[in-house]
Design an enzyme around this catalytic site. Sequence first.
Site, PDB file in Angstrom:
ATOM      1  N   ARG A 123      -7.334  -7.855  -8.592  1.00 25.37           N
ATOM      2  CA  ARG A 123      -8.103  -9.084  -8.844  1.00 25.37           C
ATOM      3  C   ARG A 123      -9.533  -8.707  -9.152  1.00 25.37           C
ATOM      4  NH1 ARG A 123     -11.182  -9.160  -4.218  1.00 25.37           N
ATOM      5  NH2 ARG A 123     -10.214  -8.290  -2.372  1.00 25.37           N
TER       6      ARG A 123
ATOM      7  N   ARG B 279     -24.562  -9.117   0.559  1.00 22.88           N
ATOM      8  CA  ARG B 279     -23.802 -10.300   0.949  1.00 22.88           C
ATOM      9  C   ARG B 279     -24.477 -10.937   2.158  1.00 22.88           C
ATOM     10  NH1 ARG B 279     -17.349  -9.157   0.461  1.00 22.88           N
ATOM     11  NH2 ARG B 279     -17.422  -7.505  -1.098  1.00 22.88           N
TER      12      ARG B 279
ATOM     13  N   VAL C 278     -15.635  -9.620  -5.270  1.00 25.91           N
ATOM     14  CA  VAL C 278     -16.932 -10.254  -5.016  1.00 25.91           C
ATOM     15  C   VAL C 278     -18.058  -9.426  -5.637  1.00 25.91           C
ATOM     16  CG1 VAL C 278     -18.552 -10.992  -3.218  1.00 25.91           C
ATOM     17  CG2 VAL C 278     -16.089 -11.271  -2.860  1.00 25.91           C
TER      18      VAL C 278
ATOM     19  N   LYS D  94       0.807  -1.223   0.000  1.00 24.79           N
ATOM     20  CA  LYS D  94       0.000   0.000   0.000  1.00 24.79           C
ATOM     21  C   LYS D  94       0.842   1.275   0.000  1.00 24.79           C
ATOM     22  CE  LYS D  94      -4.331  -1.748   1.895  1.00 24.79           C
ATOM     23  NZ  LYS D  94      -4.099  -3.160   1.627  1.00 24.79           N
TER      24      LYS D  94
ATOM     25  N   GLU E 277      -9.886   1.845  -5.664  1.00 26.66           N
ATOM     26  CA  GLU E 277     -10.786   2.223  -4.577  1.00 26.66           C
ATOM     27  C   GLU E 277     -10.520   3.665  -4.148  1.00 26.66           C
ATOM     28  OE1 GLU E 277     -11.299  -0.574  -1.468  1.00 26.66           O
ATOM     29  OE2 GLU E 277     -11.302  -2.299  -2.808  1.00 26.66           O
TER      30      GLU E 277
ATOM     31  N   HIS F 287     -17.358   5.023   0.380  1.00 25.67           N
ATOM     32  CA  HIS F 287     -16.353   4.163  -0.255  1.00 25.67           C
ATOM     33  C   HIS F 287     -16.843   3.892  -1.677  1.00 25.67           C
ATOM     34  CE1 HIS F 287     -13.599   0.421   0.156  1.00 25.67           C
ATOM     35  NE2 HIS F 287     -13.897   0.604  -1.122  1.00 25.67           N
TER      36      HIS F 287
ATOM     37  N   GLY G 103      -8.930  -6.722   3.473  1.00 28.72           N
ATOM     38  CA  GLY G 103     -10.064  -7.329   4.182  1.00 28.72           C
ATOM     39  C   GLY G 103     -10.312  -6.745   5.562  1.00 28.72           C
TER      40      GLY G 103
END
Length: 342
Positions: A252, A298, A255, A76, A235, A168, A124
Amino acid sequence: HAKLADEAVCIGPARPTDSYLAMEQILSAAVVTGADAIHPGFGFLSENSQFAKLCEACHITFIGPDSDIIARLGNKAVARQTMVDAGVPVIPGCQKALTDVKEALEIAKGIGFPVIVKAVLGGGGKGMRVAANEDEFEFQFNMAQRESANAFGDDTMYIERFVENPRHVEIQIMADSHGNVVALGERDCSVQRNHQKLIEESPSPAIDEETRRKMNEYAVLAAKTVGYTNAGTIEFIVDPKGNFYFMEMNTRIQVEHGVTEMVTGTDLIIEQIRVAMGEELSFKQEDIRIKGHAIECRINAEIPEKNFMPSPGVVQHMHLPAGNGVRVDTALYTGYKIPSEY
């Protein structure tokens, strides 16, 4: 996925470290079956540069960006500096990776409280702590550092100004090896618990057309600056005044890619495979038109009364929604046993 596959290979017992994180066993399965590509999904080794490098060494196509790009953007602190150099707006924060709490405190004072301490190799929601003032900084830094060491085997941290009451909002991009980069609009992932996304929607109800246009342009710029290929997500964090700042890049598929597929009419997984085969993108920027609105929820196996702790066990009964515009991505069925390992 194993039941639906034409062929399945056991790569080890249920514990992730003995199977889904065991790189040699996964590659052995690929070699044994004669597979020429591996799609890493969106967990486990999907952002692991070492695994991508091993795939390259075994002449197996890793369906994602090159290993050096994953390594560069997965760190990061390095990703942040890369975006600063590219002219992408970045949250005020430190320019270096930190391990010493005393040095970190001095830098935090310079940035101004509240600050957020983040693991350099995090993700995460692990290894993230907010310090509202100088008095609690040392405790929060040490806690974040401990979480990071346990989750990622690395205790290097960095610090940013903590944006209060943020949105976000992230931009989905797809890039091929021929220099084409396309932005596919945004997803608003602001509804979270413990930094874990729960509800995602596209388009975002919180930004206007001008902000949307700028975010898409910066996302394309970010991808082109690093020579990115395949699917990726830039993001951003949006403050209450509408200012937006780069937060991180996920190297990647995510979800929540389903909401982007629903409003753009694209299939991002097929596109990932096409790009990995060396083909050009099947769409151009002018082909992307956002139609309608999509929301993803989710559904987690948790016990709300016990602070949402995980709840493994047998699914006694399940009735899935259906109809026009409804999509369900799941591995569950009535009688399925949710394992404690995942």
